[in-house]
Motif scaffolding. Structure first.
Motif, PDB file in Angstrom:
ATOM      1  N   ARG A  84       0.580  -1.410   0.066  1.00 39.35           N
ATOM      2  CA  ARG A  84       0.110  -0.235  -0.184  1.00 39.35           C
ATOM      3  C   ARG A  84       1.027   1.042  -0.124  1.00 39.35           C
ATOM      4  NH1 ARG A  84      -3.642  -2.966   3.601  1.00 39.35           N
ATOM      5  NH2 ARG A  84      -2.556  -2.199   5.105  1.00 39.35           N
ATOM      6  N   ARG A  88       0.270   3.917  -2.679  1.00 40.24           N
ATOM      7  CA  ARG A  88       0.168   5.520  -2.078  1.00 40.24           C
ATOM      8  C   ARG A  88       1.189   6.747  -2.810  1.00 40.24           C
ATOM      9  NH1 ARG A  88       0.039   4.263   3.211  1.00 40.24           N
ATOM     10  NH2 ARG A  88      -1.954   3.407   3.250  1.00 40.24           N
ATOM     11  N   TRP A 226      -6.647   4.504   1.314  1.00 41.62           N
ATOM     12  CA  TRP A 226      -6.818   6.290   1.377  1.00 41.62           C
ATOM     13  C   TRP A 226      -6.727   6.663   2.519  1.00 41.62           C
ATOM     14  CZ3 TRP A 226      -3.578   7.869  -2.430  1.00 41.62           C
ATOM     15  CH2 TRP A 226      -3.110   6.860  -3.464  1.00 41.62           C
ATOM     16  N   MET A 231      -3.030   8.947   5.686  1.00 43.87           N
ATOM     17  CA  MET A 231      -2.235   9.742   4.443  1.00 43.87           C
ATOM     18  C   MET A 231      -1.373  10.998   5.707  1.00 43.87           C
ATOM     19  SD  MET A 231      -2.816   8.987   1.547  1.00 43.87           S
ATOM     20  CE  MET A 231      -2.218  10.596   0.466  1.00 43.87           C
TER      21      MET A 231
END
Length: 282
Positions: A84, A88, A226, A231
């Motif tokens: 991830r 990302r 997300w 984040m």
């Protein structure tokens, strides 16, 4: 030598070799245009190269931040999170690259107005800039991919990519300039081809070496990928790196601007000095 020391050297030595190849890209471009017979060509590479140094160095956190967080995920044996992180980081890099391409004209105009080079240097630097800016997706994507590889304790692949990038850049630039009769545009195209060769090579090697991790891509929902906390953590970790890099590139910007204000010859000489400084730094 202890096993731990050997493990550290196995990671560190390829990284050192990769770093040594970084300033070679700039040296090759300067060496090629230096034989074209005018200081304005070196000045154009100085201005154009400095613009990309500022742009890409500012977003260098995509490599450093991704490396640190990936190593933490690997240490926890959390491979889905490691995957991830790669997705990302590369997605953010692609978004930034698209913005840079869309805003290339105002970015170039702002930079040229601040540096204030001669008319000839500004013209050549503009041509160089508008070709190389299309390499932004490749470069920022490669930042993320390289950081991820290092975080996974694999520094051999980034070394191979860096060496390949330099070889392709040298050969392509020489062919465009000396065989194709091109000037600054030939150097820019050689750089662009080398950049996309590198990102394609990096992705192919990822599929070959880490293809088994592709199952985690399908298992990663948008909610996890997300997530607000993920984040926020990504940008908080990279905030200080961003500010530190901003301070560094401001020095380079001032040095180039000061040289440009004193004419093409001084700008060309300062470019050579900066290239030597970069070699010693790495």
């Amino acid at each position: 030598m202890h096993n731990k020391d050997k493990q550290i050297l196995q990671i560190a030595l390829p990284s050192i070799l990769s770093n040594i190849t970084v300033p070679l890209l700039g040296l090759v471009d300067v060496a090629i245009v230096g034989h074209l017979g005018a200081a304005s060509y070196i000045g154009a590479i100085a201005v154009g190269g400095m613009l990309f140094n500022i742009i890409y160095w500012i977003f260098g956190f995509l490599r450093m931040g991704t490396s640190g967080m990936t190593s933490q995920a690997l240490g926890k044996r959390d491979l889905p999170e490691a995957v991830r992180l790669l997705i990302r980081s590369m997605s953010i890099g692609l978004l930034i690259a698209i913005c840079l391409i869309l805003l290339q004209v105002p970015i170039r105009q702002l930079a040229i107005s601040f540096i204030q080079p001669s008319t000839e240097v500004a013209h050549l630097a503009t041509r160089y800039f508008h070709i190389c800016i299309w390499g932004a997706p490749a470069i920022l994507g490669l930042y993320s991919l390289t950081g991820w590889y290092i975080g996974m304790q694999n520094s051999h692949i980034p070394m191979l990519i860096a060496i390949t990038q330099n070889i392709v850049n040298i050969l392509a630039s020489l062919c465009f300039v000396y065989l194709g009769g091109m000037k600054v545009e030939g150097v820019a195209l050689g750089t662009l081809i080398a950049q996309y060769t590198s990102i394609i090579m990096g992705l192919v090697l990822w599929i070959h070496r880490y293809g088994k991790l592709r199952k985690y891509i399908h298992l990663s929902s948008d909610k996890l990928l997300w997530a607000k906390t993920a984040m926020l953590r990504f940008f908080q970790v990279n905030r200080d790196i961003f500010l530190r890099t901003l301070c560094l590139v401001s020095v380079t910007l001032f040095f180039t601007s000061a040289g440009a204000s004193q004419g093409e010859i001084i700008l060309a000489v300062n470019t050579l000095l900066m290239q030597l400084f970069t070699v010693f730094s790495y």
